[in-house]
Write an enzyme that holds these catalytic residues in place. Structure first.
Site, PDB file in Angstrom:
ATOM      1  N   ALA A   1       0.818  -1.117  -0.059  1.00 41.13           N
ATOM      2  CA  ALA A   1       0.044   0.120   0.077  1.00 41.13           C
ATOM      3  C   ALA A   1       1.057   1.137   0.082  1.00 41.13           C
ATOM      4  O   ALA A   1       1.558   1.567   0.893  1.00 41.13           O
ATOM      5  CB  ALA A   1      -1.011   0.039   1.284  1.00 41.13           C
ATOM      6  N   PRO A   2       0.821   1.851  -1.068  1.00 40.88           N
ATOM      7  CA  PRO A   2       1.693   3.298  -1.235  1.00 40.88           C
ATOM      8  C   PRO A   2       1.022   4.417  -0.505  1.00 40.88           C
ATOM      9  O   PRO A   2      -0.161   4.577  -0.732  1.00 40.88           O
ATOM     10  CB  PRO A   2       2.092   3.368  -2.648  1.00 40.88           C
TER      11      PRO A   2
ATOM     12  N   PHE B   1      -2.993   8.212  -0.457  1.00 44.36           N
ATOM     13  CA  PHE B   1      -3.071   6.923  -0.191  1.00 44.36           C
ATOM     14  C   PHE B   1      -3.930   5.621  -0.804  1.00 44.36           C
ATOM     15  O   PHE B   1      -5.002   5.913  -1.107  1.00 44.36           O
ATOM     16  CB  PHE B   1      -3.160   6.772   1.434  1.00 44.36           C
ATOM     17  N   HIS B   2      -3.397   4.755  -0.979  1.00 38.20           N
ATOM     18  CA  HIS B   2      -4.150   3.511  -1.507  1.00 38.20           C
ATOM     19  C   HIS B   2      -3.973   2.319  -0.659  1.00 38.20           C
ATOM     20  O   HIS B   2      -2.915   1.597  -0.474  1.00 38.20           O
ATOM     21  CB  HIS B   2      -3.359   3.192  -2.812  1.00 38.20           C
ATOM     22  N   SER B   3      -5.112   1.681   0.029  1.00 42.34           N
ATOM     23  CA  SER B   3      -5.028   0.800   0.974  1.00 42.34           C
ATOM     24  C   SER B   3      -4.941  -0.604   0.149  1.00 42.34           C
ATOM     25  O   SER B   3      -5.269  -0.691  -1.038  1.00 42.34           O
ATOM     26  CB  SER B   3      -6.111   0.824   1.914  1.00 42.34           C
TER      27      SER B   3
END
Length: 947
Positions: free
Chosen positions: A781-782, A800-802
């Site tokens: 996740a970045p 944010f990408h979970s």
């Protein structure tokens, strides 16, 4: 009465050195005179720049000194006008001095000298105030022409050791000064460092001194000249006497064998056609993975179309004698058939477009393997193929990482498809006219000359390295990118460094094949690969440049070695190994969707190690093969003993194009938000599905239109990392940032094994940190944690990408990590995110909690699952959801905030007519909207506003 002898009486005689002295003195007077007058009359004005003035900046730049202020501008113009006379004479005398029979280089250098003189007058007398575009055109042309003028003068320098030594010193100082010049310009323009522009100015003035000084050295050469004015009709009285020798004497010096002999335009056109043919190969090959990627992207897993990556193994057909003869005797037709890949943009159906490109790749690989197999003009063909890769990289550099002839482009989104096809047909017809229908030379090969298996393995590693690392000039730059403040190279202008290094490496490999194919060179290349893999910023990039030079240098050696063996054992095997490496480097990031993926999860280091080991196998074979191969084979051309020089001319021209692109694309960094008077911030989040729309077209321009029409000052983009073979080694953020006028943080690089997150901002990015959140099972996740300067106040923005829905433990850990990160920040914050949770349930209550300090932009919006906007410490004024159109599968969410006012602590909504016009969302997206984008999801269907 006219004299009876032919020569006439000498009226006046002047030594040629005084032409150089006159040019030098008057040129220096123009610049130094303007500097003295400017400092005397307008000192504080000419040291002032857009960021600082006196005393932070205390020395003026050349441009500010000779700019628009009277009288220093007039002083400069008058003396530059006087300089033109000696300048034209200097160029003429230099041509007379260096001209020799059957050599065109002196004419070319003289032409460049005249061109520089004319363009100097252009940027002198057409100021940026008069016409900014033409001023820049003249200035760029002058700077670009300086390189061939300098190198040409060095190559033609007469047998005068003293003059040649001075020229080398001054040329080295000139080009060496460019490095700190660019560095301090970036410090001033990007980082806004006080005093940096003063240091830049010193280097800029040094360039003037070195440039004029370089031409002043001609005084040492022109001492052998005597300029004589004669009266041949007795119209004047003067000193008697005759000049027994020629008025202008010249000395001769042999040039390198490569550039000796007569220049012909026909052979230059041949070389250009060959290079463009190589460009077509790389354009078609690099588009294949991009089109294949579309299908697993929409299937969210293996689709079956991935098998088409195997279309590169067509050289297997060369193992069947009848087919081999058929291919070798019809190379023109085989090359022409590969052009259908450039016509694929006419095919609307994505699957059929992919099949068309796969066929083109099949034919292109077959064509080039057969071309090399014949050994005809072998070095020329290797140079064409290699320079074709460089041209492909330059084309992408000019077009913000999209190749303009790719089938994902058309006339509406930046494609040059028709032009590309026409040039491709002409290039193939030209470059294959000697092998189009006649029986080509069929070589004998021996399995005793090294190992065919090792040669094939080496080619596979080389093909993969060239494609994955060098098909785009920004790929390795993004490998070492670690956020703001900038501590390493930037895609612009430093992409030109990568392109230059590619060219230098190729030339080194051609001129010194023994060194480039040695184990010592392999060690240097391996060290560069390790440095690139393990380090970031400038140190990592230095490793990247070392690896770049090595890969290009060994290309001629490897292909020369391969043609000594069966094409099946080398080229077919090489492309097969290349295919497995392509899948390998996808598996390391797509491990959650492919069989066996977890075994190679996050192991780019394994991919790099495997690549270098395969190249090492090729070195082992090439050393033995080329040792026993006939010496005449490697660098023999059937066309001309000096055909190599024409490819170098093409390569040199491409470097000038690359440098010009870097100059033209250099960002201005003078960005402003849309509503600065109201201190409004419009922030949005969008998952853009890797910049391929629903119909397999590149979507940058449509994304640009939506972001611009929504007046977004800050936007977080997810699924944005395209720097892999299957995604075309692209970076769409370059186009968006340049066209929209925004700062950009690309986020974690392609070697960090994420699908990407990027940040675009109208506000300066003071600091940014990249995070890889805990992901023990699923995808990494970045996140980007950036601090922006919003109207003088520092505000944090997190993109944010979970993880996925299937990995609840991953998402729980990521929630804890990010909530803590946000809670520790004392600054106002905005979270632009993809959370995968329902409102008011589960992890949502950790993201929106006392621990994080964050508030939901609209707690009543129950119909959310992926995208969320959270905030703290800011006044929230509006929130809208905009439909995706056909660009991607996810909507756009947009929030409006006002900086410098008390933070919102209530959720009271107000009607739009109570909102100041500047704080409203655009009317454009109401009703049916525009281009498929409209407000949606709410009842009534309109944006929401808050008190």
């Amino acid at each position: 009465m006219a004299p009876k002898y032919k020569d006439g009486d000498v009226v006046v005689s002047i030594n040629g050195k005084w032409v150089s002295w006159a040019h030098t003195v008057v040129a220096y007077t123009a610049f130094i005179g303007a500097l003295i007058v400017g400092c005397w009359l307008h000192y504080h004005k000419i040291v002032q720049n857009e960021h600082y003035g006196y005393p932070d900046e205390w020395f003026p730049s050349v441009s500010s000194t000779i700019g628009d202020r009277y009288p220093e501008r007039s002083v400069f113009m008058v003396f530059i006008a006087i300089t033109s006379g000696p300048r034209f004479m200097l160029v003429f005398l230099w041509y007379i001095l260096t001209a020799r029979p059957n050599t065109t280089l002196p004419k070319v250098v003289a032409g460049v000298g005249l061109f520089r003189t004319i363009t100097c007058g252009g940027w002198t007398y057409v100021t940026s105030t008069d016409d900014h575009d033409w001023h820049d055109i003249f200035m760029i042309s002058y700077l670009v022409a300086t390189l061939p003028w300098t190198l040409g003068c060095l190559a033609l320098s007469p047998a005068n050791r003293k003059a040649f030594r001075y020229r080398k010193i001054l040329a080295s100082l000139f080009f060496g000064t460019l490095v700190p010049l660019i560095y301090f310009f970036i410090q001033h323009k990007v980082h806004k460092v006080a005093g940096a522009y003063t240091i830049y100015s010193f280097f800029e003035w040094s360039l003037i001194l070195f440039d004029v000084g370089f031409d002043a050295v001609t005084a040492l050469d022109f001492e052998s000249f005597e300029l004589v004015v004669k009266d041949v009709k007795g119209a004047a009285r003067g000193q008697t006497g005759q000049v027994k020798d020629a008025v202008l004497e010249k000395k001769n010096k042999p040039v390198a064998q490569t550039f000796g002999g007569r220049f012909t335009w026909s052979e230059l056109i041949d070389a250009a056609a060959d290079v463009y043919n190589g460009f077509v190969f790389w354009s078609v090959l690099t588009s294949l993975g991009l089109l294949v990627w579309y299908f697993p992207l929409w299937h969210m897993g293996i689709s079956g179309y991935e098998v088409l990556v195997m279309s590169t193994v067509s050289p297997l057909l060369l193992g069947i004698p009848p087919l081999r003869r058929l291919v070798v005797n019809n190379l023109r037709l085989i090359h022409l058939s590969s052009i259908v890949g450039l016509l694929a943009w006419l095919v609307p159906d994505p699957a059929n477009r992919l099949f068309t490109v796969a066929f083109a790749v099949w034919m292109a690989c077959l064509a080039w393997a057969a071309t090399w197999y014949t050994k005809q003009d072998i070095e020329a063909r290797i140079l064409a193929w290699s320079i074709g890769l460089i041209l492909s990289s330059i084309a992408k550099f000019a077009n913000q990482t999209n190749n303009p002839v790719w089938p994902i482009l058309n006339t509406t989104n930046g494609g040059w498809n028709k032009t590309g096809v026409i040039l491709a047909v002409l290039a193939v017809l030209r470059s294959t006219r000697s092998t189009g229908s006649s029986g080509a030379y069929r070589p004998k090969y021996s399995v005793n000359k090294g190992s065919a298996l090792l040669a094939g393995l080496g080619l596979g590693g080389l093909f993969f390295a060239l494609h994955s690392l060098l098909s785009d000039s920004s790929t390795m730059i993004l490998w070492v990118w670690e956020g703001f403040p900038v501590r390493g190279p930037l895609a612009v202008p430093h992409g030109a460094y990568t392109i230059f290094t590619m060219s230098a490496g190729l030339l080194f490999g051609v001129f010194f094949p023994g060194i480039s194919g040695s184990w010592t060179a392999f060690g240097i290349g391996s060290f560069g690969a390790a440095t690139l893999t393990c380090f970031g910023n400038w140190f990592g990039y230095y490793g990247a440049l070392s690896l770049t030079a090595y890969l290009m240098a060994i290309t001629p050696t490897f292909v020369i070695s391969a043609v000594e063996h069966s094409p099946v054992a080398t080229f077919a095997l090489g492309f097969l190994v290349y295919n497995f490496l392509v899948l390998f480097h996808v598996w390391v990031v797509a491990y959650a969707f492919v069989p066996g993926g977890p075994l190679v999860r996050e192991h780019t280091d394994w991919v790099m190690t495997t690549t270098m080991l395969l190249i090492g196998a090729g070195v082992f074979s090439a050393i033995k093969t080329n040792k026993f191969a006939a010496p005449s084979h490697p660098f023999k051309s059937a066309r001309s003993p000096r055909s190599r020089s024409y490819y170098i001319y093409v390569l040199f021209a491409l470097q000038l194009v690359s440098a010009s692109i870097a100059y033209l694309r250099f960002p201005s960094y003078n960005y402003e938000p849309y509503h600065k008077d109201e201190k409004l911030v419009t922030a949005g989040i969008w998952t853009i599905h890797f910049s391929l729309d629903n119909d397999m077209w590149s979507s940058e321009r449509r994304m640009r239109d939506a972001i611009k029409d929504l007046e977004m000052d800050v936007v977080g983009l997810l699924e944005s990392d395209l720097q892999r073979i299957i995604m075309g080694n692209r970076d769409f953020t370059q186009y968006l940032a340049e066209d929209l006028g925004m700062y950009v943080d690309y986020g974690p690089g392609p070697n960090k094994h994420t699908w990407g997150s990027a940040l675009l901002s109208k506000f300066p990015i003071l600091n940014s940190t990249h995070h890889l959140l805990p992901s023990p099972v699923g995808e990494l996740a970045p996140a980007i944690h950036a601090t922006l300067d919003m109207y003088g106040e520092q505000v944090d923005v997190i993109v944010f990408h979970s993880g996925q829905e299937e990995d609840p433990e991953d998402r729980r850990l990521q929630t804890e990590y990010l909530s803590k990160l946000m809670g520790e920040s004392p600054r106002p914050s905005i979270l632009l995110s993809y959370l995968v949770t329902k409102p008011l349930e589960g992890n949502y209550n950790t993201y929106v909690s006392d621990k994080s300090g964050m508030r939901d932009i609209d707690r009543t919006d129950w119909d959310r699952w992926c995208e969320y906007i959270l905030y703290k410490g800011l006044k929230r004024t509006g929130y809208a959801r905009v439909s995706r159109g056909t660009i991607t599968d996810t909507e756009i969410q947009v929030g409006k905030f006002v900086v410098g006012q008390p933070a919102s602590d209530v959720d009271d909504r107000i009607p739009e007519d109570q909102v100041p016009p500047a704080l409203r969302f655009p009317e454009l997206f109401k009703g049916e909207g525009v281009r498929g984008h409209r407000y949606h999801a709410f009842e009534p269907i309109e944006p929401r506003y808050f008190a």
